[in-house]
Design an enzyme around this catalytic site. Structure first.
Site, PDB file in Angstrom:
ATOM      1  N   CYS A 263      60.924 -37.853  70.930  1.00 16.22           N
ATOM      2  CA  CYS A 263      60.689 -38.834  69.868  1.00 16.22           C
ATOM      3  C   CYS A 263      61.989 -39.596  69.726  1.00 16.22           C
ATOM      4  O   CYS A 263      62.961 -39.070  69.186  1.00 16.22           O
ATOM      5  CB  CYS A 263      60.301 -38.185  68.541  1.00 16.22           C
TER       6      CYS A 263
ATOM      7  N   CYS B  69      62.784 -40.409  65.772  1.00 16.79           N
ATOM      8  CA  CYS B  69      63.169 -39.354  64.825  1.00 16.79           C
ATOM      9  C   CYS B  69      62.897 -37.994  65.466  1.00 16.79           C
ATOM     10  O   CYS B  69      63.635 -37.574  66.344  1.00 16.79           O
ATOM     11  CB  CYS B  69      62.454 -39.524  63.488  1.00 16.79           C
ATOM     12  N   SER B  70      61.833 -37.309  65.063  1.00 20.71           N
ATOM     13  CA  SER B  70      61.630 -35.959  65.597  1.00 20.71           C
ATOM     14  C   SER B  70      60.151 -35.586  65.619  1.00 20.71           C
ATOM     15  O   SER B  70      59.808 -34.425  65.470  1.00 20.71           O
ATOM     16  CB  SER B  70      62.401 -34.952  64.735  1.00 20.71           C
ATOM     17  N   CYS B  71      59.270 -36.563  65.806  1.00 18.18           N
ATOM     18  CA  CYS B  71      57.833 -36.287  65.815  1.00 18.18           C
ATOM     19  C   CYS B  71      57.505 -35.257  66.901  1.00 18.18           C
ATOM     20  O   CYS B  71      57.969 -35.375  68.032  1.00 18.18           O
ATOM     21  CB  CYS B  71      57.050 -37.574  66.041  1.00 18.18           C
TER      22      CYS B  71
END
Ligand code: FE
Length: 190
Positions: A92, A95-97
């Site tokens: 991602c 961000c951090s999906c």
């Protein structure tokens, strides 16, 4: 960051917008009850059942939900099947999906800026650092997760596992192999 989170949680609690006990239940669920074992079951089923693999290819959300794996950050799933020609890698960049419903909470490196930027600039270099050297003629396809769509890599089934049960096969499917920073374990490792 920890202090900021604590401050935010305190304010939201004081305003009555969140219930700390409910947050504890959510964290505990994703730390101890939901994890890569779920994704490993999906992969093992796909390896064992060609009809399921087709379903997973065409409608991953429904195929995964049929095994009982649903919920936050897994509402819309797509499966990326590794082949002899192509290796898939998930990141991602924004961000951090991450697909919580099948992999649990993301590892720290997945959320770190170096992985997020370099996975798209130099995927082969990143894979080398994970100990994975791909043949030069193998294509690397990088999938950028979003808030709407999460990806599950389906690693290739290791040779020498003919006739294995789904339970035994699931034991070969590591978390990293479902992100694409690794491959499934060899039978000797089981
Ligand atoms: Fe994200």
């Amino acid at each position: 960051m920890a202090a900021r989170v604590r401050a935010l949680e305190t304010i939201l609690t004081q305003k009555g917008l969140i219930d700390p006990a409910a947050i504890d239940v959510i964290v505990d669920t994703y730390e101890t009850k939901v994890g890569p074992r779920n994704g490993a079951r999906v992969v093992a089923r796909a390896w064992s059942d060609p009809a399921y693999a087709d379903w997973l290819r065409q409608d991953a959300t429904a195929a995964i939900a049929s095994l009982g794996f649903t919920g936050r950050q897994g509402e819309h799933m797509q499966a990326a099947f590794n082949t002899d020609e192509t290796h898939n890698l998930v990141v991602c960049t924004l961000c951090s999906c991450y697909p919580w419903s099948v992999l649990g909470l993301p590892p720290v490196w997945y959320k770190a800026p170096p992985y997020r930027s370099r996975a798209v600039i130099d995927p082969r270099g990143v894979l080398e650092e994970f100990g994975l050297t791909l043949p030069k003629d193998k294509k690397v396809r990088v999938w950028d997760s979003t808030a709407e769509l999460r990806y599950l890599v389906v690693p290739q089934r290791p040779a020498g596992t003919e006739g294995w049960s789904e339970d035994d096969l699931a034991g070969l499917v590591t978390r990293d192999s479902m992100i694409g920073t690794g491959v499934a374990l060899e039978p000797e490792a089981a």
